[in-house]
Design a protein around this motif. Sequence first.
Motif, PDB file in Angstrom:
ATOM      1  N   PRO A  16       0.783  -1.225   0.000  1.00  0.00           N
ATOM      2  CA  PRO A  16       0.000   0.000   0.000  1.00  0.00           C
ATOM      3  C   PRO A  16       0.828   1.296   0.000  1.00  0.00           C
ATOM      4  CG  PRO A  16       0.116  -0.858   2.209  1.00  0.00           C
ATOM      5  CD  PRO A  16       0.887  -1.819   1.349  1.00  0.00           C
ATOM      6  N   ILE A  17       2.189   1.199   0.082  1.00  0.00           N
ATOM      7  CA  ILE A  17       2.980   2.439   0.195  1.00  0.00           C
ATOM      8  C   ILE A  17       2.669   3.381  -0.965  1.00  0.00           C
ATOM      9  CG2 ILE A  17       5.320   3.422   0.212  1.00  0.00           C
ATOM     10  CD1 ILE A  17       6.307   0.899   1.505  1.00  0.00           C
ATOM     11  N   THR A  18       2.481   2.789  -2.151  1.00  0.00           N
ATOM     12  CA  THR A  18       2.330   3.616  -3.354  1.00  0.00           C
ATOM     13  C   THR A  18       0.899   4.084  -3.590  1.00  0.00           C
ATOM     14  OG1 THR A  18       2.263   1.513  -4.504  1.00  0.00           O
ATOM     15  CG2 THR A  18       4.324   2.747  -4.621  1.00  0.00           C
ATOM     16  N   LYS A  19       0.018   3.858  -2.602  1.00  0.00           N
ATOM     17  CA  LYS A  19      -1.368   4.313  -2.812  1.00  0.00           C
ATOM     18  C   LYS A  19      -1.402   5.830  -2.969  1.00  0.00           C
ATOM     19  CE  LYS A  19      -5.986   4.252  -0.986  1.00  0.00           C
ATOM     20  NZ  LYS A  19      -6.729   4.421   0.247  1.00  0.00           N
ATOM     21  N   ALA A  20      -0.696   6.544  -2.114  1.00  0.00           N
ATOM     22  CA  ALA A  20      -0.768   8.006  -2.161  1.00  0.00           C
ATOM     23  C   ALA A  20       0.582   8.667  -2.399  1.00  0.00           C
ATOM     24  CB  ALA A  20      -1.384   8.531  -0.858  1.00  0.00           C
ATOM     25  N   GLN A  21       1.636   7.855  -2.657  1.00  0.00           N
ATOM     26  CA  GLN A  21       2.922   8.497  -2.977  1.00  0.00           C
ATOM     27  C   GLN A  21       3.649   7.706  -4.059  1.00  0.00           C
ATOM     28  OE1 GLN A  21       6.063   8.513  -0.187  1.00  0.00           O
ATOM     29  NE2 GLN A  21       5.507   6.584   0.753  1.00  0.00           N
ATOM     30  N   PRO A  22       4.374   8.422  -4.918  1.00  0.00           N
ATOM     31  CA  PRO A  22       5.051   7.724  -6.010  1.00  0.00           C
ATOM     32  C   PRO A  22       6.182   6.835  -5.515  1.00  0.00           C
ATOM     33  CG  PRO A  22       5.346  10.138  -6.164  1.00  0.00           C
ATOM     34  CD  PRO A  22       4.581   9.869  -4.916  1.00  0.00           C
ATOM     35  N   LYS A  23       6.312   5.646  -6.129  1.00  0.00           N
ATOM     36  CA  LYS A  23       7.405   4.761  -5.693  1.00  0.00           C
ATOM     37  C   LYS A  23       8.765   5.392  -5.986  1.00  0.00           C
ATOM     38  CE  LYS A  23       7.369   1.968  -9.900  1.00  0.00           C
ATOM     39  NZ  LYS A  23       7.374   0.664 -10.503  1.00  0.00           N
ATOM     40  N   GLU A  24       8.806   6.261  -6.998  1.00  0.00           N
ATOM     41  CA  GLU A  24      10.086   6.907  -7.358  1.00  0.00           C
ATOM     42  C   GLU A  24      10.568   7.833  -6.252  1.00  0.00           C
ATOM     43  OE1 GLU A  24       7.346   6.872  -9.260  1.00  0.00           O
ATOM     44  OE2 GLU A  24       7.925   5.585 -10.947  1.00  0.00           O
ATOM     45  N   MET A  25       9.670   8.179  -5.304  1.00  0.00           N
ATOM     46  CA  MET A  25      10.066   9.049  -4.189  1.00  0.00           C
ATOM     47  C   MET A  25      10.404   8.243  -2.937  1.00  0.00           C
ATOM     48  SD  MET A  25      10.286  12.163  -5.051  1.00  0.00           S
ATOM     49  CE  MET A  25      10.295  12.975  -3.446  1.00  0.00           C
ATOM     50  N   LEU A  26      10.390   6.918  -3.028  1.00  0.00           N
ATOM     51  CA  LEU A  26      10.755   6.122  -1.848  1.00  0.00           C
ATOM     52  C   LEU A  26      12.205   6.410  -1.489  1.00  0.00           C
ATOM     53  CD1 LEU A  26       9.242   2.618  -2.661  1.00  0.00           C
ATOM     54  CD2 LEU A  26       8.503   4.239  -0.930  1.00  0.00           C
ATOM     55  N   PRO A  27      12.498   6.526  -0.176  1.00  0.00           N
ATOM     56  CA  PRO A  27      13.888   6.805   0.186  1.00  0.00           C
ATOM     57  C   PRO A  27      14.779   5.604  -0.069  1.00  0.00           C
ATOM     58  CG  PRO A  27      12.555   6.464   2.153  1.00  0.00           C
ATOM     59  CD  PRO A  27      11.612   6.462   0.994  1.00  0.00           C
ATOM     60  N   VAL A  28      15.925   5.862  -0.646  1.00  0.00           N
ATOM     61  CA  VAL A  28      16.978   4.847  -0.724  1.00  0.00           C
ATOM     62  C   VAL A  28      18.110   5.444   0.102  1.00  0.00           C
ATOM     63  CG1 VAL A  28      18.599   3.669  -2.241  1.00  0.00           C
ATOM     64  CG2 VAL A  28      16.224   3.985  -2.957  1.00  0.00           C
ATOM     65  N   TYR A  29      18.267   4.907   1.314  1.00  0.00           N
ATOM     66  CA  TYR A  29      19.083   5.493   2.371  1.00  0.00           C
ATOM     67  C   TYR A  29      18.643   6.940   2.629  1.00  0.00           C
ATOM     68  CZ  TYR A  29      22.897   7.117   5.236  1.00  0.00           C
ATOM     69  OH  TYR A  29      23.612   7.700   6.241  1.00  0.00           O
ATOM     70  N   ASP A  30      19.295   7.943   2.067  1.00  0.00           N
ATOM     71  CA  ASP A  30      18.918   9.309   2.470  1.00  0.00           C
ATOM     72  C   ASP A  30      18.416  10.186   1.333  1.00  0.00           C
ATOM     73  OD1 ASP A  30      21.300   9.555   1.180  1.00  0.00           O
ATOM     74  OD2 ASP A  30      22.251  10.848   2.675  1.00  0.00           O
ATOM     75  N   LYS A  31      18.098   9.559   0.177  1.00  0.00           N
ATOM     76  CA  LYS A  31      17.600  10.354  -0.955  1.00  0.00           C
ATOM     77  C   LYS A  31      16.452   9.600  -1.614  1.00  0.00           C
ATOM     78  CE  LYS A  31      21.750  10.634  -2.955  1.00  0.00           C
ATOM     79  NZ  LYS A  31      22.908  10.971  -3.794  1.00  0.00           N
ATOM     80  N   PRO A  32      15.512  10.320  -2.230  1.00  0.00           N
ATOM     81  CA  PRO A  32      14.489   9.582  -2.985  1.00  0.00           C
ATOM     82  C   PRO A  32      15.122   8.923  -4.212  1.00  0.00           C
ATOM     83  CG  PRO A  32      14.176  11.958  -3.220  1.00  0.00           C
ATOM     84  CD  PRO A  32      15.289  11.765  -2.240  1.00  0.00           C
ATOM     85  N   ALA A  33      14.582   7.764  -4.575  1.00  0.00           N
ATOM     86  CA  ALA A  33      15.175   6.969  -5.659  1.00  0.00           C
ATOM     87  C   ALA A  33      15.408   7.793  -6.922  1.00  0.00           C
ATOM     88  CB  ALA A  33      14.259   5.780  -5.965  1.00  0.00           C
ATOM     89  N   ILE A  34      14.442   8.624  -7.269  1.00  0.00           N
ATOM     90  CA  ILE A  34      14.556   9.326  -8.554  1.00  0.00           C
ATOM     91  C   ILE A  34      15.704  10.342  -8.557  1.00  0.00           C
ATOM     92  CG2 ILE A  34      12.860  11.146  -8.072  1.00  0.00           C
ATOM     93  CD1 ILE A  34      11.918  10.477 -11.094  1.00  0.00           C
ATOM     94  N   GLN A  35      16.131  10.769  -7.376  1.00  0.00           N
ATOM     95  CA  GLN A  35      17.281  11.691  -7.347  1.00  0.00           C
ATOM     96  C   GLN A  35      18.559  10.973  -7.820  1.00  0.00           C
ATOM     97  OE1 GLN A  35      17.733  14.195  -3.833  1.00  0.00           O
ATOM     98  NE2 GLN A  35      19.895  14.531  -4.308  1.00  0.00           N
ATOM     99  N   TYR A  36      18.692   9.683  -7.445  1.00  0.00           N
ATOM    100  CA  TYR A  36      19.842   8.909  -7.935  1.00  0.00           C
ATOM    101  C   TYR A  36      19.802   8.826  -9.464  1.00  0.00           C
ATOM    102  CZ  TYR A  36      20.626   7.089  -3.185  1.00  0.00           C
ATOM    103  OH  TYR A  36      20.881   6.971  -1.845  1.00  0.00           O
ATOM    104  N   VAL A  37      18.579   8.693 -10.008  1.00  0.00           N
ATOM    105  CA  VAL A  37      18.438   8.523 -11.457  1.00  0.00           C
ATOM    106  C   VAL A  37      18.841   9.820 -12.168  1.00  0.00           C
ATOM    107  CG1 VAL A  37      16.849   7.906 -13.321  1.00  0.00           C
ATOM    108  CG2 VAL A  37      16.570   6.869 -11.054  1.00  0.00           C
ATOM    109  N   VAL A  38      18.353  10.953 -11.647  1.00  0.00           N
ATOM    110  CA  VAL A  38      18.713  12.254 -12.234  1.00  0.00           C
ATOM    111  C   VAL A  38      20.222  12.467 -12.099  1.00  0.00           C
ATOM    112  CG1 VAL A  38      18.459  14.755 -11.954  1.00  0.00           C
ATOM    113  CG2 VAL A  38      16.432  13.295 -11.955  1.00  0.00           C
ATOM    114  N   GLU A  39      20.783  12.115 -10.946  1.00  0.00           N
ATOM    115  CA  GLU A  39      22.228  12.304 -10.738  1.00  0.00           C
ATOM    116  C   GLU A  39      23.033  11.433 -11.707  1.00  0.00           C
ATOM    117  OE1 GLU A  39      22.121  13.665  -6.022  1.00  0.00           O
ATOM    118  OE2 GLU A  39      22.603  11.587  -6.507  1.00  0.00           O
ATOM    119  N   GLU A  40      22.516  10.244 -12.001  1.00  0.00           N
ATOM    120  CA  GLU A  40      23.216   9.379 -12.982  1.00  0.00           C
ATOM    121  C   GLU A  40      23.240  10.054 -14.356  1.00  0.00           C
ATOM    122  OE1 GLU A  40      21.829   5.245 -13.468  1.00  0.00           O
ATOM    123  OE2 GLU A  40      22.422   5.393 -15.579  1.00  0.00           O
TER     124      GLU A  40
END
Length: 284
Positions: A16-40
């Motif tokens: 249910p985590i993704t019911k009201a928030q995007p999975k791309e914003m899930l924290p991976v340690y201390d940043k949302p996942a999509i920030q790693y993707v943009v940084e790549e």
Amino acid sequence: MKAVIPAAGLGTRFLPITKAQPKEMLPVYDKPAIQYVVEEAVASGIEDILIITGRGKRAIEDHFDRAVELELVLNSAGKSDYLKQLEGISNLASIHFIRQKEQRGLGDAVYCARRYVGNEPFAVLLGDTITIAKVPCTKQLINVFERYSSSVIAVEKVGREKISSYGIIKGKKTGEVYKIEDLVEKPRPKEAPSDLGIIGRYILTPEIFECIEKVKPGVGGEIQLTDALRILKEKQEIYAYEFKGKRYDIGNKLDWLKSSIEIALNNEEIGNELRAYLRKILKS
Ligand code: UTP
């Protein structure tokens, strides 16, 4: 080169985590996942990025925007480290957004980028996949693209039990790449032409858009990018490259947990303490 980051998917595997928030914003340690993707993308030399979002994904736009009120508070409190961090995020790249109106599949999401991309080759980085590598995964693909001037997709050997979760390629190895002969989306292990799975990083030529137009709904009733690549390979050569590094599909609960643990274990501040803690709980 421009980059397109599809991030409009529904994330049903993570309910249910993704019911009201995007999975791309899930924290991976201390940043949302999509920030790693943009940084790549940025570390690969790309500064112009289009993120494909959808309803319920506004947090992604907010994350890459300025947070003026927060900046004011941090400024007057003299918290300059945090302030620098925030400014760093909003200045990472020139980021644009477009909404995919209906979640009709990855091929359809990429198609939303056709006007933005124009007539140039472009990179695609899935917003729910992060990679950790000495040379950023997308940069590795760009290096291959510069040699072959054809579409290149990153692949990885996947376990037999996981084959049916991936697009799988059939290819002939020539030097460091595979020349693709066929691609199948989520095959049954028995029918898979190899164990080389498509991991979510691509350099594509703009001809992919006319191929997507021809694709009919495939596995799961979705417009699959893999099916469009099948059409493209009849017109142009496509190469697959086994990228050097680690990859996590953070839309999958176990991979998501592993990514945070591994990144935290390599962190100077908390790595050693976490290692000791993990050893302790594994013994008990
Ligand atoms: P997935 O195959 O993981 O699909 O998408 P999903 O819908 O996000 O997740 P599940 O399977 O329901 O749990 C791979 C990437 O493609 C994007 C997703 O955001 C993810 O980054 N995507 C997928 C879109 O942008 N639009 C779509 O219609 C489907």
